[in-house]
Motif scaffolding. Structure first.
Motif, PDB file in Angstrom:
ATOM      1  N   UNK A 183     -10.582  -2.411  -6.812  1.00  0.00           N
ATOM      2  CA  UNK A 183     -11.400  -1.246  -6.210  1.00  0.00           C
ATOM      3  C   UNK A 183     -10.294  -0.286  -5.799  1.00  0.00           C
ATOM      4  N   UNK A 184      -9.960   0.904  -5.742  1.00  0.00           N
ATOM      5  CA  UNK A 184      -8.877   1.529  -4.458  1.00  0.00           C
ATOM      6  C   UNK A 184      -8.976   3.207  -3.985  1.00  0.00           C
ATOM      7  N   UNK A 185      -9.248   2.390  -2.632  1.00  0.00           N
ATOM      8  CA  UNK A 185      -9.876   3.981  -1.988  1.00  0.00           C
ATOM      9  C   UNK A 185      -8.347   4.875  -1.101  1.00  0.00           C
ATOM     10  N   UNK A 186      -8.546   5.757  -1.489  1.00  0.00           N
ATOM     11  CA  UNK A 186      -7.742   6.731  -0.620  1.00  0.00           C
ATOM     12  C   UNK A 186      -8.130   7.679   0.505  1.00  0.00           C
ATOM     13  N   UNK A 187      -8.182   7.944   1.589  1.00  0.00           N
ATOM     14  CA  UNK A 187      -8.451   8.479   2.720  1.00  0.00           C
ATOM     15  C   UNK A 187      -7.995   9.340   3.239  1.00  0.00           C
ATOM     16  N   UNK A 188      -8.418  10.508   3.380  1.00  0.00           N
ATOM     17  CA  UNK A 188      -7.600  11.206   3.876  1.00  0.00           C
ATOM     18  C   UNK A 188      -7.534  12.315   3.352  1.00  0.00           C
TER      19      UNK A 188
ATOM     20  N   UNK B 229      -3.851   8.421   5.483  1.00  0.00           N
ATOM     21  CA  UNK B 229      -2.851   6.785   5.596  1.00  0.00           C
ATOM     22  C   UNK B 229      -2.837   5.931   3.752  1.00  0.00           C
ATOM     23  N   UNK B 230      -2.374   5.279   3.553  1.00  0.00           N
ATOM     24  CA  UNK B 230      -1.525   4.544   2.433  1.00  0.00           C
ATOM     25  C   UNK B 230      -3.635   3.944   1.640  1.00  0.00           C
ATOM     26  N   UNK B 231      -3.065   4.229   1.253  1.00  0.00           N
ATOM     27  CA  UNK B 231      -4.321   3.427  -0.177  1.00  0.00           C
ATOM     28  C   UNK B 231      -4.575   2.262   0.571  1.00  0.00           C
TER      29      UNK B 231
ATOM     30  N   UNK C 194       0.690  -1.525   0.092  1.00  0.00           N
ATOM     31  CA  UNK C 194       0.037   0.071  -0.173  1.00  0.00           C
ATOM     32  C   UNK C 194       0.943   1.275  -0.174  1.00  0.00           C
ATOM     33  N   UNK C 195       1.763   0.999   0.460  1.00  0.00           N
ATOM     34  CA  UNK C 195       3.439   2.278   0.881  1.00  0.00           C
ATOM     35  C   UNK C 195       3.201   2.869  -0.906  1.00  0.00           C
ATOM     36  N   UNK C 196       3.902   1.584  -1.374  1.00  0.00           N
ATOM     37  CA  UNK C 196       4.429   1.817  -2.791  1.00  0.00           C
ATOM     38  C   UNK C 196       3.485   2.342  -3.747  1.00  0.00           C
TER      39      UNK C 196
ATOM     40  N   UNK D 136      -0.496   9.450  -5.749  1.00  0.00           N
ATOM     41  CA  UNK D 136       0.151  10.342  -6.086  1.00  0.00           C
ATOM     42  C   UNK D 136       1.343  11.269  -6.800  1.00  0.00           C
ATOM     43  N   UNK D 137       2.355  10.713  -7.282  1.00  0.00           N
ATOM     44  CA  UNK D 137       2.861  11.118  -8.149  1.00  0.00           C
ATOM     45  C   UNK D 137       2.494  11.460  -8.899  1.00  0.00           C
TER      46      UNK D 137
END
Length: 74
Positions: free
Chosen positions: A64-69, A53-55, A30-32, A38-39
């Motif tokens: 599916x992919x979720x980005x929070x905050x 937080x990470x995806x 998730x961090x990668x 984001x880049x």
């Protein structure tokens, strides 16, 4: 001579499969994924993006992919 080749071929295939699985799981952390995503968004939009937080992603039942905050600054 042919009988001796099969174990070597099978071992090479198994090693290649294990390496591919390890590499896939390593690259899809998730961090990668979050950093890469984001880049790409920042390059495309010209905005400065940050997330809390990470995806969070999953492949089943549908990808599916979720980005929070998410915060975006011009």
């Amino acid at each position: 001579m042919r009988r001796k080749r099969w174990p070597i071929v099978l071992a090479a295939l198994a090693a290649t499969l294990l390496l591919a699985l390890w590499l896939g799981s390593h690259l899809l952390q998730p961090q990668r994924v979050t950093g890469f995503l984001i880049a790409a968004i920042e390059r495309a939009s010209g905005l400065q993006i940050s997330v809390a937080q990470p995806a969070d992603y999953a492949f089943r039942p549908t990808p599916r992919l979720r980005l929070s905050g998410v915060r975006a600054n011009a």
